[in-house]
Design a protein around this motif. Structure first.
Motif, PDB file in Angstrom:
ATOM      1  N   ILE A  32      33.760  -7.204 -19.036  1.00  0.00           N
ATOM      2  CA  ILE A  32      35.204  -7.161 -19.304  1.00  0.00           C
ATOM      3  C   ILE A  32      35.719  -8.586 -19.360  1.00  0.00           C
ATOM      4  CG2 ILE A  32      37.458  -6.481 -18.369  1.00  0.00           C
ATOM      5  CD1 ILE A  32      36.059  -4.007 -17.178  1.00  0.00           C
ATOM      6  N   THR A  33      36.439  -8.887 -20.432  1.00  0.00           N
ATOM      7  CA  THR A  33      36.932 -10.250 -20.636  1.00  0.00           C
ATOM      8  C   THR A  33      38.451 -10.349 -20.680  1.00  0.00           C
ATOM      9  OG1 THR A  33      36.760 -10.015 -23.025  1.00  0.00           O
ATOM     10  CG2 THR A  33      34.839 -10.952 -21.869  1.00  0.00           C
ATOM     11  N   GLN A  34      39.149  -9.255 -20.387  1.00  0.00           N
ATOM     12  CA  GLN A  34      40.614  -9.317 -20.332  1.00  0.00           C
ATOM     13  C   GLN A  34      41.074  -8.836 -18.963  1.00  0.00           C
ATOM     14  OE1 GLN A  34      41.969  -7.218 -23.814  1.00  0.00           O
ATOM     15  NE2 GLN A  34      41.121  -5.274 -23.164  1.00  0.00           N
ATOM     16  N   ILE A  35      41.801  -9.742 -18.312  1.00  0.00           N
ATOM     17  CA  ILE A  35      42.250  -9.525 -16.948  1.00  0.00           C
ATOM     18  C   ILE A  35      43.773  -9.628 -16.939  1.00  0.00           C
ATOM     19  CG2 ILE A  35      42.056 -10.293 -14.549  1.00  0.00           C
ATOM     20  CD1 ILE A  35      39.321  -9.536 -15.923  1.00  0.00           C
ATOM     21  N   VAL A  36      44.425  -8.584 -16.471  1.00  0.00           N
ATOM     22  CA  VAL A  36      45.883  -8.582 -16.357  1.00  0.00           C
ATOM     23  C   VAL A  36      46.231  -8.718 -14.886  1.00  0.00           C
ATOM     24  CG1 VAL A  36      47.984  -7.227 -16.678  1.00  0.00           C
ATOM     25  CG2 VAL A  36      46.206  -7.189 -18.427  1.00  0.00           C
ATOM     26  N   VAL A  37      47.105  -9.666 -14.588  1.00  0.00           N
ATOM     27  CA  VAL A  37      47.470  -9.972 -13.212  1.00  0.00           C
ATOM     28  C   VAL A  37      48.985  -9.975 -13.069  1.00  0.00           C
ATOM     29  CG1 VAL A  37      47.281 -11.708 -11.391  1.00  0.00           C
ATOM     30  CG2 VAL A  37      45.435 -11.445 -13.004  1.00  0.00           C
ATOM     31  N   ALA A  38      49.497  -9.259 -12.091  1.00  0.00           N
ATOM     32  CA  ALA A  38      50.917  -9.347 -11.770  1.00  0.00           C
ATOM     33  C   ALA A  38      51.149 -10.663 -11.039  1.00  0.00           C
ATOM     34  CB  ALA A  38      51.333  -8.179 -10.886  1.00  0.00           C
ATOM     35  N   SER A  39      52.178 -11.393 -11.463  1.00  0.00           N
ATOM     36  CA  SER A  39      52.444 -12.675 -10.816  1.00  0.00           C
ATOM     37  C   SER A  39      53.922 -13.021 -10.944  1.00  0.00           C
ATOM     38  CB  SER A  39      51.574 -13.766 -11.434  1.00  0.00           C
ATOM     39  OG  SER A  39      51.583 -14.919 -10.634  1.00  0.00           O
ATOM     40  N   SER A  40      54.601 -13.079  -9.824  1.00  0.00           N
ATOM     41  CA  SER A  40      56.029 -13.398  -9.843  1.00  0.00           C
ATOM     42  C   SER A  40      56.287 -14.899  -9.954  1.00  0.00           C
ATOM     43  CB  SER A  40      56.718 -12.870  -8.579  1.00  0.00           C
ATOM     44  OG  SER A  40      56.658 -11.474  -8.538  1.00  0.00           O
ATOM     45  N   HIS A  41      55.541 -15.697  -9.206  1.00  0.00           N
ATOM     46  CA  HIS A  41      55.762 -17.142  -9.204  1.00  0.00           C
ATOM     47  C   HIS A  41      54.500 -17.948  -9.486  1.00  0.00           C
ATOM     48  CE1 HIS A  41      59.913 -16.787  -7.988  1.00  0.00           C
ATOM     49  NE2 HIS A  41      59.536 -15.885  -7.107  1.00  0.00           N
ATOM     50  N   GLY A  42      53.392 -17.282  -9.826  1.00  0.00           N
ATOM     51  CA  GLY A  42      52.198 -17.985 -10.266  1.00  0.00           C
ATOM     52  C   GLY A  42      51.051 -18.042  -9.276  1.00  0.00           C
ATOM     53  N   TYR A  43      51.270 -17.689  -8.018  1.00  0.00           N
ATOM     54  CA  TYR A  43      50.201 -17.786  -7.019  1.00  0.00           C
ATOM     55  C   TYR A  43      48.972 -16.980  -7.432  1.00  0.00           C
ATOM     56  CZ  TYR A  43      47.582 -16.837  -2.737  1.00  0.00           C
ATOM     57  OH  TYR A  43      46.567 -16.681  -1.817  1.00  0.00           O
ATOM     58  N   THR A  44      49.150 -15.694  -7.690  1.00  0.00           N
ATOM     59  CA  THR A  44      48.009 -14.838  -8.020  1.00  0.00           C
ATOM     60  C   THR A  44      47.396 -15.237  -9.353  1.00  0.00           C
ATOM     61  OG1 THR A  44      49.068 -13.059  -6.774  1.00  0.00           O
ATOM     62  CG2 THR A  44      47.240 -12.444  -8.201  1.00  0.00           C
ATOM     63  N   ALA A  45      48.214 -15.607 -10.307  1.00  0.00           N
ATOM     64  CA  ALA A  45      47.701 -16.019 -11.618  1.00  0.00           C
ATOM     65  C   ALA A  45      46.841 -17.277 -11.507  1.00  0.00           C
ATOM     66  CB  ALA A  45      48.857 -16.246 -12.586  1.00  0.00           C
ATOM     67  N   ARG A  46      47.275 -18.239 -10.709  1.00  0.00           N
ATOM     68  CA  ARG A  46      46.475 -19.464 -10.522  1.00  0.00           C
ATOM     69  C   ARG A  46      45.132 -19.132  -9.880  1.00  0.00           C
ATOM     70  NH1 ARG A  46      51.447 -21.236  -8.992  1.00  0.00           N
ATOM     71  NH2 ARG A  46      50.960 -21.135  -6.756  1.00  0.00           N
ATOM     72  N   LYS A  47      45.166 -18.297  -8.847  1.00  0.00           N
ATOM     73  CA  LYS A  47      43.929 -17.905  -8.175  1.00  0.00           C
ATOM     74  C   LYS A  47      43.000 -17.154  -9.146  1.00  0.00           C
ATOM     75  CE  LYS A  47      44.603 -18.929  -3.697  1.00  0.00           C
ATOM     76  NZ  LYS A  47      43.704 -19.765  -2.943  1.00  0.00           N
ATOM     77  N   ALA A  48      43.570 -16.255  -9.925  1.00  0.00           N
ATOM     78  CA  ALA A  48      42.774 -15.478 -10.889  1.00  0.00           C
ATOM     79  C   ALA A  48      42.173 -16.379 -11.962  1.00  0.00           C
ATOM     80  CB  ALA A  48      43.631 -14.387 -11.527  1.00  0.00           C
ATOM     81  N   GLN A  49      42.936 -17.329 -12.445  1.00  0.00           N
ATOM     82  CA  GLN A  49      42.429 -18.245 -13.474  1.00  0.00           C
ATOM     83  C   GLN A  49      41.231 -19.027 -12.942  1.00  0.00           C
ATOM     84  OE1 GLN A  49      42.947 -18.290 -16.542  1.00  0.00           O
ATOM     85  NE2 GLN A  49      42.552 -20.322 -17.365  1.00  0.00           N
ATOM     86  N   ALA A  50      41.299 -19.463 -11.693  1.00  0.00           N
ATOM     87  CA  ALA A  50      40.184 -20.206 -11.091  1.00  0.00           C
ATOM     88  C   ALA A  50      38.926 -19.351 -11.000  1.00  0.00           C
ATOM     89  CB  ALA A  50      40.581 -20.714  -9.711  1.00  0.00           C
ATOM     90  N   VAL A  51      39.093 -18.056 -10.786  1.00  0.00           N
ATOM     91  CA  VAL A  51      37.947 -17.157 -10.649  1.00  0.00           C
ATOM     92  C   VAL A  51      37.422 -16.694 -12.007  1.00  0.00           C
ATOM     93  CG1 VAL A  51      37.259 -14.849  -9.839  1.00  0.00           C
ATOM     94  CG2 VAL A  51      38.604 -16.347  -8.354  1.00  0.00           C
ATOM     95  N   PHE A  52      38.312 -16.321 -12.920  1.00  0.00           N
ATOM     96  CA  PHE A  52      37.895 -15.665 -14.164  1.00  0.00           C
ATOM     97  C   PHE A  52      37.647 -16.609 -15.336  1.00  0.00           C
ATOM     98  CE2 PHE A  52      39.815 -12.154 -11.822  1.00  0.00           C
ATOM     99  CZ  PHE A  52      38.813 -11.197 -11.957  1.00  0.00           C
ATOM    100  N   ALA A  53      38.310 -17.753 -15.398  1.00  0.00           N
ATOM    101  CA  ALA A  53      38.090 -18.675 -16.522  1.00  0.00           C
ATOM    102  C   ALA A  53      36.630 -19.111 -16.627  1.00  0.00           C
ATOM    103  CB  ALA A  53      39.024 -19.878 -16.419  1.00  0.00           C
ATOM    104  N   PRO A  54      35.964 -19.456 -15.513  1.00  0.00           N
ATOM    105  CA  PRO A  54      34.550 -19.837 -15.618  1.00  0.00           C
ATOM    106  C   PRO A  54      33.653 -18.703 -16.131  1.00  0.00           C
ATOM    107  CG  PRO A  54      35.454 -20.576 -13.517  1.00  0.00           C
ATOM    108  CD  PRO A  54      36.487 -19.685 -14.152  1.00  0.00           C
ATOM    109  N   LEU A  55      34.137 -17.453 -16.038  1.00  0.00           N
ATOM    110  CA  LEU A  55      33.372 -16.301 -16.521  1.00  0.00           C
ATOM    111  C   LEU A  55      33.657 -16.014 -17.996  1.00  0.00           C
ATOM    112  CD1 LEU A  55      33.944 -13.865 -13.501  1.00  0.00           C
ATOM    113  CD2 LEU A  55      32.067 -15.495 -13.858  1.00  0.00           C
ATOM    114  N   GLY A  56      34.552 -16.792 -18.591  1.00  0.00           N
ATOM    115  CA  GLY A  56      34.907 -16.577 -19.995  1.00  0.00           C
ATOM    116  C   GLY A  56      35.939 -15.483 -20.199  1.00  0.00           C
ATOM    117  N   ALA A  57      36.596 -15.073 -19.143  1.00  0.00           N
ATOM    118  CA  ALA A  57      37.615 -14.023 -19.250  1.00  0.00           C
ATOM    119  C   ALA A  57      38.994 -14.646 -19.460  1.00  0.00           C
ATOM    120  CB  ALA A  57      37.625 -13.156 -18.004  1.00  0.00           C
TER     121      ALA A  57
END
Length: 190
Positions: A32-57
């Motif tokens: 799976i290469t598409q990840i949808v994340v709820a993020s009000s001020h960016g905390y979860t999105a930043r954390k998710a980007q750090a985890v999923f970007a290296p996987l090509g998602a």
């Protein structure tokens, strides 16, 4: 098939890393290469980007509409720009499961819209379940998802992430085709 699901004793932000970890493991297993994340001020999105970007998602952050600005729940232009500079796609839109014109009538005259009934049903699982499903619908409606591919949706209770699901996406207008195929993480008590 045997699937690992995390059940957290308490809901909230402190579950974010574990939620992202199990979601990343499953994303790799299912390609799976598409990840949808709820993020009000960016905390979860930043954390998710750090985890999923290296996987090509691709990480798509869905933020709450500006009708909630008085509550302090909306993403600022600076927060949005910082996420976009990291490579996160950011979408802000009206809630797919309420808070539209129908909700205004419910609030004034009573009763419930269909969206509110669906929302309240998903809350029986957890706040994160409602938000995860809603974010998939919103991202789909914005044209940000490949509708022929599964998506992992990540959301939480209040702040951070404590819920992750694997879905076959749908648009709000085709809601009956949405499939929650796997529950990867959720709070045990909603």
């Amino acid at each position: 098939m045997e699937l690992k699901t995390l059940l957290f004793e308490t809901a909230g932000r402190h579950n974010t890393e574990a939620t992202l970890r199990i979601a990343a493991e499953r994303a790799q297993e299912l390609h799976i290469t598409q990840i949808v994340v709820a993020s009000s001020h960016g905390y979860t999105a930043r954390k998710a980007q750090a985890v999923f970007a290296p996987l090509g998602a691709r990480v798509i952050a869905v933020s709450i509409c500006h009708g909630w600005e008085s509550e302090g729940w909306t993403m600022s232009a600076e927060e949005k720009a910082a996420l976009q500079n990291m490579g996160v796609v950011v979408h802000t839109g009206i809630h797919a499961l309420g808070d539209g014109v129908g909700a205004a009538f419910s609030e004034k005259y009573g009763g419930r819209t269909v969206e509110e009934i669906v929302r309240d049903t998903l809350y029986r699982f957890s706040q994160g379940m409602k938000v995860a499903v809603e974010c998939v619908l919103m991202a789909a409606d914005a044209g940000l998802l490949d509708m022929d591919q599964e998506v992992i949706a990540i959301a939480g209770t209040g702040e951070g992430a404590d819920t992750a699901i694997v879905c076959k996406p749908a648009y709000p207008r085709t809601f009956h085709t949405l499939e929650i195929r796997e529950v990867l993480a959720k709070p045990r008590v909603p």
